[in-house]
Design a protein around this motif. Structure first.
Motif, mmCIF file in Angstrom:
data_model
loop_
_atom_site.group_PDB
_atom_site.id
_atom_site.type_symbol
_atom_site.label_atom_id
_atom_site.label_comp_id
_atom_site.label_asym_id
_atom_site.label_seq_id
_atom_site.Cartn_x
_atom_site.Cartn_y
_atom_site.Cartn_z
ATOM 1 N N PHE A 126 10.835 -13.009 3.773
ATOM 2 C CA PHE A 126 9.385 -13.169 3.857
ATOM 3 C C PHE A 126 8.806 -11.801 4.224
ATOM 4 N N SER A 127 7.723 -11.403 3.570
ATOM 5 C CA SER A 127 7.178 -10.068 3.777
ATOM 6 C C SER A 127 5.657 -10.107 3.815
ATOM 7 N N ILE A 128 5.067 -9.305 4.709
ATOM 8 C CA ILE A 128 3.618 -9.186 4.806
ATOM 9 C C ILE A 128 3.281 -7.714 5.036
ATOM 10 N N VAL A 129 2.453 -7.133 4.180
ATOM 11 C CA VAL A 129 2.009 -5.748 4.358
ATOM 12 C C VAL A 129 1.017 -5.697 5.518
ATOM 13 N N THR A 130 1.318 -4.864 6.513
ATOM 14 C CA THR A 130 0.462 -4.776 7.696
ATOM 15 C C THR A 130 0.145 -3.341 8.112
ATOM 16 N N GLN A 131 0.779 -2.353 7.485
ATOM 17 C CA GLN A 131 0.636 -0.973 7.956
ATOM 18 C C GLN A 131 -0.672 -0.351 7.482
ATOM 19 N N ALA A 132 -1.381 0.277 8.387
ATOM 20 C CA ALA A 132 -2.666 0.901 8.065
ATOM 21 C C ALA A 132 -2.472 2.040 7.071
ATOM 22 N N PRO A 133 -3.388 2.210 6.120
ATOM 23 C CA PRO A 133 -3.240 3.238 5.076
ATOM 24 C C PRO A 133 -3.059 4.645 5.624
ATOM 25 N N GLU A 134 -3.771 4.976 6.691
ATOM 26 C CA GLU A 134 -3.731 6.342 7.210
ATOM 27 C C GLU A 134 -2.401 6.677 7.886
ATOM 28 N N SER A 135 -1.553 5.677 8.139
ATOM 29 C CA SER A 135 -0.279 5.929 8.808
ATOM 30 C C SER A 135 0.896 6.001 7.840
ATOM 31 N N GLN A 144 0.513 16.499 1.587
ATOM 32 C CA GLN A 144 -0.929 16.275 1.625
ATOM 33 C C GLN A 144 -1.558 16.426 0.242
ATOM 34 N N GLY A 145 -0.758 16.908 -0.718
ATOM 35 C CA GLY A 145 -1.284 17.057 -2.070
ATOM 36 C C GLY A 145 -1.374 15.757 -2.839
ATOM 37 N N TYR A 146 -0.846 14.680 -2.252
ATOM 38 C CA TYR A 146 -0.907 13.374 -2.905
ATOM 39 C C TYR A 146 -1.971 12.525 -2.217
ATOM 40 N N PRO A 147 -2.717 11.727 -2.981
ATOM 41 C CA PRO A 147 -3.803 10.939 -2.376
ATOM 42 C C PRO A 147 -3.326 10.085 -1.208
ATOM 43 N N PRO A 148 -4.131 9.985 -0.152
ATOM 44 C CA PRO A 148 -3.753 9.172 1.013
ATOM 45 C C PRO A 148 -3.856 7.683 0.707
ATOM 46 N N GLY A 149 -3.240 6.872 1.540
ATOM 47 C CA GLY A 149 -3.364 5.424 1.411
ATOM 48 C C GLY A 149 -2.484 4.833 0.334
ATOM 49 N N TYR A 150 -2.700 3.562 0.081
ATOM 50 C CA TYR A 150 -1.915 2.832 -0.907
ATOM 51 C C TYR A 150 -2.382 3.186 -2.317
ATOM 52 N N ILE A 151 -1.425 3.315 -3.230
ATOM 53 C CA ILE A 151 -1.766 3.639 -4.608
ATOM 54 C C ILE A 151 -2.524 2.477 -5.240
ATOM 55 N N HIS A 152 -3.483 2.828 -6.074
ATOM 56 C CA HIS A 152 -4.286 1.807 -6.757
ATOM 57 C C HIS A 152 -4.658 2.353 -8.129
ATOM 58 N N GLY A 153 -3.935 1.943 -9.161
ATOM 59 C CA GLY A 153 -4.217 2.429 -10.506
ATOM 60 C C GLY A 153 -3.611 3.800 -10.762
ATOM 61 N N ASP A 154 -4.150 4.509 -11.762
ATOM 62 C CA ASP A 154 -3.621 5.808 -12.158
ATOM 63 C C ASP A 154 -3.925 6.887 -11.116
ATOM 64 N N THR A 155 -2.997 7.851 -11.007
ATOM 65 C CA THR A 155 -3.230 9.061 -10.227
ATOM 66 C C THR A 155 -2.840 10.249 -11.101
ATOM 67 N N ASP A 156 -2.983 11.463 -10.575
ATOM 68 C CA ASP A 156 -2.570 12.648 -11.326
ATOM 69 C C ASP A 156 -1.070 12.667 -11.559
#
Length: 239
Positions: free
Chosen positions: A99-108, A173-185
């Motif tokens: 059983f799994s639940i995502v709970t970690q804040a994006p900034e961490s 730090q060159g990669y976008p912060p937080g959870y990925i959502h859709g396309d990135t570079d």
């Protein structure tokens, strides 16, 4: 309450869709209305789940799922697993569900928690996600790494892929912060599965993938109200 085979039987109104994703045509299976007792399985997680922080890169909390669930999953979908992935249940080497639940804040999040990932660099593994939370958006997505063109990472691709990632993200730090959502570079989303109650998706563990969280995700740790899933990993000894 205990889990038993009656609630893990495949539902009479089950709907199974098989397809291929991306340029490399990786197979996947999407199963709607998977098992008869999905509500009771969720109640089991609420009543018996001893959730604790994951001891891996998973950004949240996990609890053990009895082996009977994993056995039922493989049994219910054995024909499809054999036909579309080339594996037979008797060749299962290792299988575990949580059983799994995502709970970690994006900034961490660490860099590797922000990137699409693979569960194992092996063509002999499958990953499954069974959604048991409310239909609140989000789901799971498959990705292609733009620089290498890889949509999966196996033993042969592991070293060149990791070398490319280390070079590309020498500065995390060159990669976008937080959870990925859709396309990135760096990554292109090649397929997405929307989260639906009692929907299960199955794909190779070597496929690059990531959870998709809605923008207003609450990070609720309660299995009764949060983004509860059952994640399963199955490793096979051969085909």
């Amino acid at each position: 309450m205990n889990l038993d085979e009656s609630i893990l039987s495949i539902a009479p109104n089950v709907s199974i869709q098989c397809g291929q994703a991306g340029l490399e045509g990786e197979p996947y299976i999407q199963v709607d209305n998977f098992i008869e007792g999905a509500e009771r399985l969720k109640a089991y997680a609420v009543e018996h789940g001893a959730f604790a922080p994951a001891d891996s890169y998973y950004p949240g909390i996990r609890a053990a799922v009895p082996l009977i669930y994993t056995v039922a999953l493989a049994k219910n979908l054995s024909g499809y697993i054999s036909r579309y992935f080339g594996f037979h249940p008797r060749h299962v080497k290792k299988a575990v569900s949580t059983f799994s639940i995502v709970t970690q804040a994006p900034e961490s999040l660490s860099l590797y928690q922000r990137l699409p990932h693979f569960d194992a660099p092996s063509r002999l593994s499958l990953a499954a996600i069974h959604y048991l939370g409310a239909d609140e958006g989000g789901g799971t997505a498959l990705y292609r790494h733009r620089n290498t063109g890889f949509e999966y990472v196996d033993a042969e691709r592991y070293q060149p892929y990791m070398a490319a990632i280390h070079q590309q993200f020498a500065d995390p730090q060159g990669y976008p912060p937080g959870y990925i959502h859709g396309d990135t570079d760096a990554f292109t989303q090649i397929h997405a599965f929307a989260a639906r109650f009692n929907r299960l998706v199955l794909y190779r563990g070597s496929s690059l993938h990531s959870g998709v969280l809605p923008q207003d995700y609450s990070f609720d740790p309660d299995p009764a109200t949060g983004r509860l899933t059952v994640t399963t990993f199955i490793e096979f000894s051969g085909t």
